[in-house]
Write a protein that holds these residues in place. Structure first.
Motif, PDB file in Angstrom:
ATOM      1  N   THR A   7      -7.631  39.307  -4.922  1.00 37.03           N
ATOM      2  CA  THR A   7      -6.223  38.962  -5.059  1.00 37.03           C
ATOM      3  C   THR A   7      -6.140  37.490  -5.422  1.00 37.03           C
ATOM      4  OG1 THR A   7      -5.580  40.642  -3.452  1.00 37.03           O
ATOM      5  CG2 THR A   7      -3.994  38.880  -3.879  1.00 37.03           C
ATOM      6  N   PHE A   8      -5.419  37.205  -6.491  1.00 36.62           N
ATOM      7  CA  PHE A   8      -5.215  35.841  -6.965  1.00 36.62           C
ATOM      8  C   PHE A   8      -3.771  35.445  -6.683  1.00 36.62           C
ATOM      9  CE2 PHE A   8      -8.485  37.669  -9.706  1.00 36.62           C
ATOM     10  CZ  PHE A   8      -9.483  36.704  -9.644  1.00 36.62           C
ATOM     11  N   VAL A   9      -3.577  34.255  -6.128  1.00 39.44           N
ATOM     12  CA  VAL A   9      -2.255  33.752  -5.790  1.00 39.44           C
ATOM     13  C   VAL A   9      -2.043  32.439  -6.535  1.00 39.44           C
ATOM     14  CG1 VAL A   9      -0.715  33.046  -3.912  1.00 39.44           C
ATOM     15  CG2 VAL A   9      -2.454  34.809  -3.507  1.00 39.44           C
ATOM     16  N   MET A  10      -0.837  32.278  -7.097  1.00 41.70           N
ATOM     17  CA  MET A  10      -0.553  31.077  -7.881  1.00 41.70           C
ATOM     18  C   MET A  10       0.940  30.781  -7.874  1.00 41.70           C
ATOM     19  SD  MET A  10      -1.093  33.195 -11.340  1.00 41.70           S
ATOM     20  CE  MET A  10      -2.198  34.177 -10.373  1.00 41.70           C
ATOM     21  N   ALA A  11       1.291  29.573  -8.252  1.00 44.87           N
ATOM     22  CA  ALA A  11       2.692  29.219  -8.478  1.00 44.87           C
ATOM     23  C   ALA A  11       3.143  29.866  -9.784  1.00 44.87           C
ATOM     24  CB  ALA A  11       2.845  27.703  -8.549  1.00 44.87           C
ATOM     25  N   PRO A  12       4.440  30.171  -9.894  1.00 50.16           N
ATOM     26  CA  PRO A  12       4.933  30.794 -11.126  1.00 50.16           C
ATOM     27  C   PRO A  12       4.587  30.007 -12.394  1.00 50.16           C
ATOM     28  CG  PRO A  12       6.599  30.967  -9.422  1.00 50.16           C
ATOM     29  CD  PRO A  12       5.491  30.100  -8.868  1.00 50.16           C
ATOM     30  N   LEU A  13       4.484  28.698 -12.313  1.00 50.45           N
ATOM     31  CA  LEU A  13       4.140  27.877 -13.478  1.00 50.45           C
ATOM     32  C   LEU A  13       2.767  28.202 -14.053  1.00 50.45           C
ATOM     33  CD1 LEU A  13       5.427  24.295 -12.592  1.00 50.45           C
ATOM     34  CD2 LEU A  13       6.122  25.724 -14.522  1.00 50.45           C
ATOM     35  N   SER A  14       1.861  28.693 -13.231  1.00 46.29           N
ATOM     36  CA  SER A  14       0.492  28.991 -13.677  1.00 46.29           C
ATOM     37  C   SER A  14       0.323  30.404 -14.221  1.00 46.29           C
ATOM     38  CB  SER A  14      -0.491  28.797 -12.511  1.00 46.29           C
ATOM     39  OG  SER A  14      -0.470  27.468 -12.057  1.00 46.29           O
ATOM     40  N   GLU A  15       1.343  31.238 -14.089  1.00 44.58           N
ATOM     41  CA  GLU A  15       1.192  32.653 -14.426  1.00 44.58           C
ATOM     42  C   GLU A  15       0.800  32.892 -15.878  1.00 44.58           C
ATOM     43  OE1 GLU A  15       3.467  36.890 -13.777  1.00 44.58           O
ATOM     44  OE2 GLU A  15       4.696  35.094 -14.025  1.00 44.58           O
ATOM     45  N   GLY A  16       1.467  32.272 -16.823  1.00 41.29           N
ATOM     46  CA  GLY A  16       1.170  32.501 -18.237  1.00 41.29           C
ATOM     47  C   GLY A  16      -0.257  32.127 -18.594  1.00 41.29           C
ATOM     48  N   ASP A  54       8.090  31.945  -4.508  1.00 41.92           N
ATOM     49  CA  ASP A  54       7.422  30.650  -4.610  1.00 41.92           C
ATOM     50  C   ASP A  54       5.962  30.812  -5.003  1.00 41.92           C
ATOM     51  OD1 ASP A  54       6.657  31.758  -2.219  1.00 41.92           O
ATOM     52  OD2 ASP A  54       6.784  29.908  -1.083  1.00 41.92           O
ATOM     53  N   SER A  55       5.504  32.067  -5.031  1.00 44.25           N
ATOM     54  CA  SER A  55       4.152  32.338  -5.514  1.00 44.25           C
ATOM     55  C   SER A  55       4.124  33.721  -6.161  1.00 44.25           C
ATOM     56  CB  SER A  55       3.130  32.265  -4.382  1.00 44.25           C
ATOM     57  OG  SER A  55       3.336  33.316  -3.459  1.00 44.25           O
ATOM     58  N   ILE A  56       3.143  33.900  -7.033  1.00 41.51           N
ATOM     59  CA  ILE A  56       2.941  35.166  -7.724  1.00 41.51           C
ATOM     60  C   ILE A  56       1.514  35.603  -7.440  1.00 41.51           C
ATOM     61  CG2 ILE A  56       2.727  36.217 -10.017  1.00 41.51           C
ATOM     62  CD1 ILE A  56       4.965  34.335 -10.902  1.00 41.51           C
ATOM     63  N   SER A  57       1.317  36.893  -7.256  1.00 42.48           N
ATOM     64  CA  SER A  57      -0.020  37.405  -6.946  1.00 42.48           C
ATOM     65  C   SER A  57      -0.401  38.537  -7.892  1.00 42.48           C
ATOM     66  CB  SER A  57      -0.074  37.922  -5.512  1.00 42.48           C
ATOM     67  OG  SER A  57       0.226  36.898  -4.597  1.00 42.48           O
ATOM     68  N   GLY A  95      -8.095  32.622  -4.957  1.00 42.76           N
ATOM     69  CA  GLY A  95      -8.465  34.036  -4.878  1.00 42.76           C
ATOM     70  C   GLY A  95      -9.155  34.366  -3.573  1.00 42.76           C
ATOM     71  N   PHE A  96      -8.941  35.581  -3.094  1.00 44.63           N
ATOM     72  CA  PHE A  96      -9.698  36.095  -1.947  1.00 44.63           C
ATOM     73  C   PHE A  96     -10.053  37.541  -2.228  1.00 44.63           C
ATOM     74  CE2 PHE A  96      -5.242  36.736  -0.953  1.00 44.63           C
ATOM     75  CZ  PHE A  96      -5.194  38.021  -0.435  1.00 44.63           C
ATOM     76  N   SER A  97     -11.221  37.927  -1.767  1.00 46.00           N
ATOM     77  CA  SER A  97     -11.764  39.243  -2.116  1.00 46.00           C
ATOM     78  C   SER A  97     -11.953  40.134  -0.900  1.00 46.00           C
ATOM     79  CB  SER A  97     -13.105  39.071  -2.836  1.00 46.00           C
ATOM     80  OG  SER A  97     -12.924  38.336  -4.013  1.00 46.00           O
ATOM     81  N   THR A  98     -11.930  41.449  -1.185  1.00 45.29           N
ATOM     82  CA  THR A  98     -12.148  42.467  -0.175  1.00 45.29           C
ATOM     83  C   THR A  98     -13.091  43.518  -0.746  1.00 45.29           C
ATOM     84  OG1 THR A  98      -9.861  42.156   0.553  1.00 45.29           O
ATOM     85  CG2 THR A  98     -10.990  44.137   1.338  1.00 45.29           C
ATOM     86  N   ILE A  99     -14.070  43.929   0.053  1.00 44.91           N
ATOM     87  CA  ILE A  99     -14.986  45.010  -0.336  1.00 44.91           C
ATOM     88  C   ILE A  99     -14.585  46.249   0.459  1.00 44.91           C
ATOM     89  CG2 ILE A  99     -17.383  45.795  -0.348  1.00 44.91           C
ATOM     90  CD1 ILE A  99     -18.204  42.807  -0.388  1.00 44.91           C
TER      91      ILE A  99
END
Length: 104
Positions: A7-16, A54-57, A95-99
């Motif tokens: 899962t990747f988390v970012m501010a809306p400005l980084s989405e594009g 305030d964030s997009i994932s 980012g954080f990962s899950t198996i």
């Protein structure tokens, strides 16, 4: 079968820029890795709860036959892609990962 999710988390400005990076660099590199089950590579936008965003994932997942295969992917292709992601975005994309393994 092992399911690997990041899962990747970012501010809306980084989405594009993030989506462009995923389409041009990240996803093509993973798709070329023979240890990833063909057709299992998927990127999904996580729907937000509430009105203020305030964030997009995004969630990226794929299957490998065994955990041994997954560790091989992570040690090679995954390591190179993680370094490229950090070089491009620094801490702007986290980012954080899950198996996971199938149980039924």
């Amino acid at each position: 079968m092992i399911l690997y999710n990041t899962t990747f988390v970012m501010a809306p400005l980084s989405e594009g820029a993030f989506l462009e990076f995923m389409q041009e660099v990240y996803l093509p590199a993973l798709a070329q890795d023979d240890l990833i089950k063909e057709g299992s590579l998927r990127l999904h936008r996580i729907r937000q709860q509430g009105e203020e965003v305030d964030s997009i994932s995004y969630a990226l997942h794929f299957y490998t036959p065994t955990e041994y295969h997954l560790q091989d992917v992570l040690s090679n292709t995954g390591l190179r892609l993680a370094e490229a992601l950090v070089a491009r975005f620094g801490e702007a994309v986290i980012g954080f990962s899950t198996i996971m393994e199938e149980v039924g």
